[in-house]
Scaffold this motif. Structure first.
Motif, PDB file in Angstrom:
ATOM      1  N   THR B 206       0.807  -1.213   0.000  1.00  0.00           N
ATOM      2  CA  THR B 206       0.000   0.000   0.000  1.00  0.00           C
ATOM      3  C   THR B 206       0.842   1.265   0.000  1.00  0.00           C
ATOM      4  N   THR B 207       2.081   1.156   0.395  1.00  0.00           N
ATOM      5  CA  THR B 207       2.851   2.383   0.561  1.00  0.00           C
ATOM      6  C   THR B 207       3.813   2.656  -0.587  1.00  0.00           C
ATOM      7  N   SER B 208       4.145   1.601  -1.296  1.00  0.00           N
ATOM      8  CA  SER B 208       5.306   1.731  -2.154  1.00  0.00           C
ATOM      9  C   SER B 208       5.109   2.644  -3.347  1.00  0.00           C
ATOM     10  N   PHE B 209       3.919   2.633  -3.875  1.00  0.00           N
ATOM     11  CA  PHE B 209       3.782   3.360  -5.113  1.00  0.00           C
ATOM     12  C   PHE B 209       4.045   4.840  -4.930  1.00  0.00           C
ATOM     13  N   ARG B 210       3.687   5.337  -3.774  1.00  0.00           N
ATOM     14  CA  ARG B 210       3.975   6.729  -3.492  1.00  0.00           C
ATOM     15  C   ARG B 210       5.469   6.979  -3.568  1.00  0.00           C
ATOM     16  N   ASN B 211       6.208   6.047  -3.000  1.00  0.00           N
ATOM     17  CA  ASN B 211       7.661   6.180  -3.077  1.00  0.00           C
ATOM     18  C   ASN B 211       8.109   6.233  -4.524  1.00  0.00           C
ATOM     19  N   ALA B 212       7.550   5.315  -5.281  1.00  0.00           N
ATOM     20  CA  ALA B 212       8.008   5.185  -6.649  1.00  0.00           C
ATOM     21  C   ALA B 212       7.778   6.457  -7.434  1.00  0.00           C
ATOM     22  N   THR B 213       6.668   7.089  -7.196  1.00  0.00           N
ATOM     23  CA  THR B 213       6.370   8.264  -8.002  1.00  0.00           C
ATOM     24  C   THR B 213       7.260   9.436  -7.627  1.00  0.00           C
ATOM     25  N   ARG B 223      13.442   2.334  -6.878  1.00  0.00           N
ATOM     26  CA  ARG B 223      12.446   1.306  -6.604  1.00  0.00           C
ATOM     27  C   ARG B 223      11.586   1.208  -7.853  1.00  0.00           C
ATOM     28  N   VAL B 224      11.255  -0.014  -8.223  1.00  0.00           N
ATOM     29  CA  VAL B 224      10.525  -0.189  -9.462  1.00  0.00           C
ATOM     30  C   VAL B 224       9.143   0.442  -9.354  1.00  0.00           C
ATOM     31  N   GLY B 225       8.677   0.967 -10.461  1.00  0.00           N
ATOM     32  CA  GLY B 225       7.379   1.611 -10.462  1.00  0.00           C
ATOM     33  C   GLY B 225       7.366   2.714 -11.477  1.00  0.00           C
ATOM     34  N   TYR B 226       6.167   3.244 -11.689  1.00  0.00           N
ATOM     35  CA  TYR B 226       6.079   4.322 -12.644  1.00  0.00           C
ATOM     36  C   TYR B 226       6.489   5.612 -11.970  1.00  0.00           C
ATOM     37  N   GLY B 227       7.400   6.327 -12.561  1.00  0.00           N
ATOM     38  CA  GLY B 227       7.809   7.594 -12.012  1.00  0.00           C
ATOM     39  C   GLY B 227       7.757   8.661 -13.085  1.00  0.00           C
ATOM     40  N   VAL B 228       7.805   9.883 -12.653  1.00  0.00           N
ATOM     41  CA  VAL B 228       7.676  10.982 -13.608  1.00  0.00           C
ATOM     42  C   VAL B 228       9.039  11.388 -14.162  1.00  0.00           C
ATOM     43  N   ASN B 229      10.002  11.333 -13.265  1.00  0.00           N
ATOM     44  CA  ASN B 229      11.312  11.871 -13.617  1.00  0.00           C
ATOM     45  C   ASN B 229      12.207  10.777 -14.190  1.00  0.00           C
ATOM     46  N   ASP B 230      12.632  10.955 -15.438  1.00  0.00           N
ATOM     47  CA  ASP B 230      13.503   9.956 -16.065  1.00  0.00           C
ATOM     48  C   ASP B 230      14.804  10.586 -16.515  1.00  0.00           C
ATOM     49  N   GLU B 231      15.171  11.667 -15.834  1.00  0.00           N
ATOM     50  CA  GLU B 231      16.326  12.405 -16.328  1.00  0.00           C
ATOM     51  C   GLU B 231      17.642  11.689 -16.078  1.00  0.00           C
ATOM     52  N   ALA B 232      17.671  10.872 -15.034  1.00  0.00           N
ATOM     53  CA  ALA B 232      18.912  10.144 -14.762  1.00  0.00           C
ATOM     54  C   ALA B 232      18.586   8.673 -14.605  1.00  0.00           C
ATOM     55  N   LEU B 233      18.767   7.945 -15.664  1.00  0.00           N
ATOM     56  CA  LEU B 233      18.451   6.523 -15.624  1.00  0.00           C
ATOM     57  C   LEU B 233      19.647   5.736 -15.108  1.00  0.00           C
ATOM     58  N   GLY B 234      19.382   4.496 -14.735  1.00  0.00           N
ATOM     59  CA  GLY B 234      20.466   3.601 -14.334  1.00  0.00           C
ATOM     60  C   GLY B 234      20.446   3.296 -12.851  1.00  0.00           C
ATOM     61  N   GLY B 235      21.303   2.373 -12.509  1.00  0.00           N
ATOM     62  CA  GLY B 235      21.383   1.956 -11.110  1.00  0.00           C
ATOM     63  C   GLY B 235      20.409   0.823 -10.817  1.00  0.00           C
ATOM     64  N   PRO B 236      20.715   0.079  -9.772  1.00  0.00           N
ATOM     65  CA  PRO B 236      19.832  -1.042  -9.422  1.00  0.00           C
ATOM     66  C   PRO B 236      18.524  -0.537  -8.834  1.00  0.00           C
ATOM     67  N   PHE B 237      17.530  -1.393  -8.808  1.00  0.00           N
ATOM     68  CA  PHE B 237      16.289  -0.992  -8.117  1.00  0.00           C
ATOM     69  C   PHE B 237      15.710  -2.174  -7.357  1.00  0.00           C
ATOM     70  N   ARG B 502       1.104  -4.367 -11.095  1.00  0.00           N
ATOM     71  CA  ARG B 502       1.804  -3.956  -9.891  1.00  0.00           C
ATOM     72  C   ARG B 502       2.961  -3.027 -10.244  1.00  0.00           C
ATOM     73  N   ASN B 503       3.540  -2.462  -9.223  1.00  0.00           N
ATOM     74  CA  ASN B 503       4.677  -1.576  -9.460  1.00  0.00           C
ATOM     75  C   ASN B 503       5.779  -2.271 -10.225  1.00  0.00           C
ATOM     76  N   ARG B 504       5.971  -3.543  -9.891  1.00  0.00           N
ATOM     77  CA  ARG B 504       7.077  -4.226 -10.542  1.00  0.00           C
ATOM     78  C   ARG B 504       6.813  -4.485 -12.018  1.00  0.00           C
ATOM     79  N   HIS B 505       5.597  -4.209 -12.479  1.00  0.00           N
ATOM     80  CA  HIS B 505       5.307  -4.367 -13.892  1.00  0.00           C
ATOM     81  C   HIS B 505       5.608  -3.111 -14.694  1.00  0.00           C
ATOM     82  N   ALA B 506       6.102  -2.088 -14.016  1.00  0.00           N
ATOM     83  CA  ALA B 506       6.477  -0.876 -14.741  1.00  0.00           C
ATOM     84  C   ALA B 506       7.515  -1.241 -15.795  1.00  0.00           C
TER      85      ALA B 506
END
Lengths: 316, 699
Positions: B206-213, B223-237, B502-506
């Motif tokens: 219930t809490t994670s998606f907020r984090n993701a955004t 953290r996997v999920g749909y986010g708005v900012n894609d300016e710096a891609l990369g790194g593990p999640f 789910r978030n992980r399906h982003a």
């Protein structure tokens, strides 16, 4: 419930005696266990009648001794008299020389005569003029005692009482029983019509069979515990002796036997406990003062003592 | 405790349990507000504490008030009810009236039950089982997530059982206080310990998606999920199982949210406002066949985007039933303006830019024919400005990337062939899918360059961005698309497929432009199949299969792909089978655990009895076991109030048989006496009678 032969005896006796099935059964128990019975109750409840009926139904030689204060031991055992014809002393058997001996009002005679009787009961033989006379077999004494008259009586000492296997209280008949009694004795004498249903040999055989009745360790344990209880109870001045323990076992065996079983149940012990211990337990003055009776105490022990349900013996 | 106190507690707890019904039930409908239902369900329960006439009166008043509030009239509810019933019969969602009467009826029913049966173990247990059942059902089959509430429900259940027990047998209270306290603490301790023991039992949902955004991929671990900012891609999640929405009615397909156009060398930023047809609700050329499709989306929480399965939605229907068109933004919500951004993102122009909880989507799914894909014409449909944007590449892009692009497509002619070559390039075996050991470009390092030449390890963003750059370098207008994959298949509800996203399906993929066909999606990420993304019309296929359906051919293709070891699993649809969702097991687990506890408490005797049967019946009857069995029987008899001390077995047997009006105990005892007092071999019939007696005593 009863063994068929036993049942037939009881049925025969009941044609004369109204009710009193338990008393009859207990008397039979004592007979089969090879013990003797002390019948204790007020006069007129049929003690003598019971014994007479008993002897008739079983085809045993019946003898009756009415005890009086002036009776001598030889009056019981018989004496040797000089026979002028044969010029020899001849033994004249006394009333003890029977199979069933009714010792009526045993507490009316002197301790000397009492002890002679009790010795004979224990030894199953008497000595007359230095000669050992073996009493007939089976030998079964049914002594009666009147518990309320104390004037001119010689109460049996406790050690003597121990020689009776069972003490049986007759009790009054119930209303219906007494009604039946009246109609039964209104016109005829049932005792006259009674024929024996069992022979002396059969009785002896049954006595032997009683000894084969199995007593499990659990039941032995139960008996011993009960006797111990009688010794340890603070209300008792004198508890059951080892002879009492033996008596309990024999009575139990016979009780089981007449109930057509070849092993003793705790129930048999319970059924016999009051009759076996009632006259062997002496209460303290305090307990008597509190109104306790031996029978009450025995009942208390039976109600609380756990019944052993194990095969192995647990020491206490 | 005073009777009325226990009674009130009992009612409160029952009402509390019933209140757990409201959220999932209302959540599965189009109602927006929960409170009338709380009112409907709970008030009668408290009214039941009053005398019956007051209870009846209050219930009626309460019922009518609710009807009045919702229908504006007290009297026409029956008509509404009939109307609703016909509607439900014809397979539609129930409307208010039937729902209200059903709820009011349930409320009244439970109120009567609680009043009439107090205190009753049966009612308490029924209440608990039905509540947990409702929660578990809705948790499994709808968007409702019971995992947060299940603990409260269980604690309330235990307390209800305790109060019932208290009311039933007011004595022996201290032991029970202690034991219930112990039981509660065990439950709570277990519940709080579980997520750490088994990572999958997360309450992160219930809490994670907020984090993701808000997280973006800015710094540290994403953290996997749909986010708005894609300016710096990369790194593990990190993986995140949080539910974003549930889609009903559509087959498994990718859910598009928006596209981005400008590659910075580190990531993507949005495109400026553009102007061509392709920015006005059109993804493909009018010549391309499309199949209309609709889906009901239910969001776990209101979102700032509307995902759609094909082209831009033409019309959406919301909870208030108002229709609007998005394509050319011609009509809006009565209260809200809905716009479609040039990126394809649909936005509700309210204060927080959030969607309703439920959206009925209509969109068309394009299916390209092979000819259309093979077209190789000059791009003319896009404006020059657009073309520039979609071919944009940063100046900092190393030359070796461009060289590689040319090299990959050296043997390809058409844009489609080039795209296929790029796709094939990633599948040459050198690239590896991973979410953990993924580098983040430092300093001047280009994100695509690093992935293509240095690391070759990455996830969807690496693959899609690289594909986009490679295609652009080949002169094909390309954009980067964000959205979700098809999610987990939940099953078929009312004849319609349901998928949990789910978030992980982003996910991210690319769309490249073919003149005459439009924007064609391309799945560049290895171990993902584009069968759910790209609908192909197969002209050789005589059976005229609608492209929108789950193409078995395609799924086989999918099956053949090597599977990703990690997130974005699509194997749920691999066989096309309907599979139950594994995620809900914890709730069911709780139900089972609680049920077992209840059964244990209730039928302790039955269980003990069965255990005894199994135990004794399985062993040979010796005198030793016979004694033990008999002793056990004695114990049970004592527990049932029989006095055993000082009783001989047959005396006891008479009492027991007199009580139960049988002669089984006597028969049993006769066998026992034979074994113990006659010291004979135990008779095997003893077991039989023993079993009969135990059943009788312990029933």
């Amino acid at each position: 419930m009863y063994r068929p032969t036993v049942q037939s005896i009881i049925t025969a006796i009941e044609t004369v005696i109204v009710g009193k099935e338990e008393v009859i059964a207990k008397s039979l128990t004592a007979l089969l266990a090879g013990g003797h019975v002390l019948l204790e109750d007020v006069p007129g409840v049929g003690k003598t009648m019971l014994v007479r009926t008993f002897s008739r139904a079983i085809d045993l030689d019946f003898k009756r001794i009415q005890f009086t204060p002036d009776m001598l031991p030889s009056d019981l055992t018989g004496i040797s008299m000089y026979n002028q014809k044969t010029r020899e002393f001849e033994y004249r058997p006394g009333p003890l020389m029977g199979n069933i001996v009714l010792a009526d009002e045993i507490n009316r005679t002197s301790p000397k005569t009492q002890s002679a009787l009790l010795e004979a009961m224990a030894e199953r033989s008497v000595t007359v003029d230095g000669e050992l006379k073996v009493l007939p077999s089976p030998f079964f004494v049914m002594a009666t005692q009147n518990p309320i008259e104390h004037e001119g009586t010689y109460p049996l000492p406790e050690a003597q009482l121990d020689r009776f296997l069972l003490k049986i209280e007759m009790g009054y008949p119930t209303f219906n029983e007494e009604m039946a009694l009246l109609s039964r004795f209104e016109k005829e004498e049932p005792l006259e019509a009674l024929h024996s249903v069992i022979t002396k040999q059969e009785v002896e055989l049954m006595q032997r069979e009683v000894r084969d009745v199995h007593v499990s360790s659990a039941v032995k344990q139960y008996m011993v515990r009960l006797i111990h209880e009688s010794r340890n109870d603070p209300h008792t001045y004198l508890g059951g002796s080892p002879r009492a323990t033996l008596a309990l076992m024999k009575a139990g065996q016979a009780w089981a036997y007449i109930h057509n079983r070849d092993f003793v149940l705790p129930d048999d012990v319970k059924a016999m406990a009051t009759s076996v211990l009632g006259h062997r337990v002496l209460l303290t003055a305090e307990a008597r003062y509190k109104g306790k009776t031996p029978n009450q105490l025995i009942q208390d022990w039976l109600d609380t003592l756990p019944v052993p349900m194990d095969r192995e013996v647990n020491e206490v | 405790m005073k009777t009325w106190v226990t009674r009130i507690l009992y009612t409160i707890l029952a009402a509390y349990l019933l209140s757990f019904w409201v959220e999932p039930i209302v959540g599965s409908t189009t109602f927006d507000s929960d409170w009338p239902f709380y009112f409907l369900l709970i008030v009668p329960m408290f009214a039941s504490l009053l005398p019956w006439f007051a209870f009846l009166g209050l219930s009626m008043i309460h019922f009518l008030t609710i009807l009045y509030i919702y229908n504006g009239s007290v009297f026409d509810w029956f008509g509404l009810w009939v109307e609703d019933l016909t509607r439900v019969m014809s397979g539609e969602l129930p409307n208010e009236a039937i729902f209200f009467s059903a709820m009011a009826f349930i409320g009244l029913l439970f109120a009567i039950l609680v009043a009439r049966t107090y205190p009753s173990y049966g009612f308490a247990l029924g209440m608990i089982v039905s509540t947990l059942g409702v929660m578990a059902y809705f948790d499994t089959w709808t968007l409702y997530d019971g995992e947060g509430n299940i603990l409260y429900a269980i604690v309330a259940s235990l307390l209800l059982l305790f109060v019932t027990d208290l009311a039933k047998r007011p004595s022996r209270s201290l032991v029970r206080f202690v034991s219930i306290g112990l039981l509660l603490s065990i439950v709570v301790a277990l519940a709080s310990a579980s997520p750490t023991i088994e990572g999958d039992w997360s309450d992160r949902i219930t809490t994670s998606f907020r984090n993701a955004t808000t997280d973006g991929e800015g710094s540290g671990r994403g953290r996997v999920g749909y986010g708005v900012n894609d300016e710096a891609l990369g790194g593990p999640f990190e993986q995140d199982d949080g539910i974003v929405f549930i889609a009903r009615g559509a087959p498994a397909r990718y859910w598009r949210i928006e596209s981005k156009a400008i590659y910075t060398g580190k990531g993507w930023i949005g495109a400026p406002v553009l102007d061509s047809n392709y920015n006005r609700g059109q993804l493909v050329d009018p010549d391309v066949d499309t199949t209309p499709e609709q889906a009901l989306l239910r969001f776990e929480r209101r979102q700032t985007f509307v995902p759609y399965g094909g082209e831009y939605p033409q019309a959406t229907e919301t909870e208030s039933g108002t229709e609007f068109r998005v394509g050319d933004v011609e009509q809006t919500f009565p209260n809200e303006t809905v716009t479609i951004r040039p990126s394809g993102k649909i936005v509700f122009e309210n204060e927080e830019q959030v969607t309703p909880r439920t959206i009925q989507l209509r969109y068309s799914v394009p299916a390209f024919s092979e000819e259309q894909l093979d077209l190789n014409e000059e791009v003319s449909s896009l404006t020059e400005e657009e073309e520039q944007v979609y071919l944009q590449l940063p100046d900092s892009l190393p030359d070796r990337v461009r060289d590689l692009a040319t090299e990959i497509t050296s043997e390809s002619e058409t844009p489609n062939e080039k795209a296929e070559a790029v796709e094939a390039y990633f599948r040459n075996g050198e690239f590896q899918y991973d979410t953990e050991n993924v580098a983040r470009p430092e300093g001047e390092t280009d994100y695509v360059d690093q992935f293509l030449f240095d690391t070759q390890i990455g996830y969807c963003d690496n693959f899609s961005t690289s594909a986009a750059v490679l295609l652009r370098a080949n002169g094909i207008p390309t954009r980067w698309v964000k959205g979700f994959t098809m999610g987990d298949t939940r099953g078929v509800v009312q004849g319609e497929e349901e998928h949990t996203i789910r978030n992980r399906h982003a996910h991210s993929w690319v769309e490249y432009f073919i003149e005459g066909a439009g924007w064609v999606p391309l799945e560049a990420t290895i171990s993902f199949s584009d069968s759910n993304l790209l609908q192909m019309e197969r002209e050789t296929d005589t059976s005229d299969s609608t492209p929108a359906t789950n193409d078995p051919q395609a799924t086989q293709d999918n099956d053949a792909q090597n599977r990703p070891q990690d997130d974005l699993l699509i194997d749920d649809v691999a066989t096309g089978d309907v599979q139950e969702e594994a995620r809900s097991i914890p709730v069911w687990g709780w139900v089972v655990i609680l049920f077992l506890v209840a059964v244990l408490i209730w039928n302790r005797k039955v269980i003990e009895r069965q255990a005894m049967y199994v135990w004794w019946m399985s062993r040979p009857l010796t005198d030793l076991s016979l004694v033990s069995m008999h002793k056990y029987l004695m114990r049970r008899l004592r527990a049932n109030g029989f006095k055993t001390d000082g009783r001989t077995p047959s005396e006891l047997a008479k009492e027991v048989d007199a009580y139960y009006e049988t002669n089984d105990m006597t028969r049993l005892t006769a066998l026992f006496e034979q074994a113990i007092y006659a010291e004979q071999e135990p008779n095997s019939k003893y077991k039989e009678y023993w079993k009969i007696m135990i059943r009788r005593i312990m029933s």
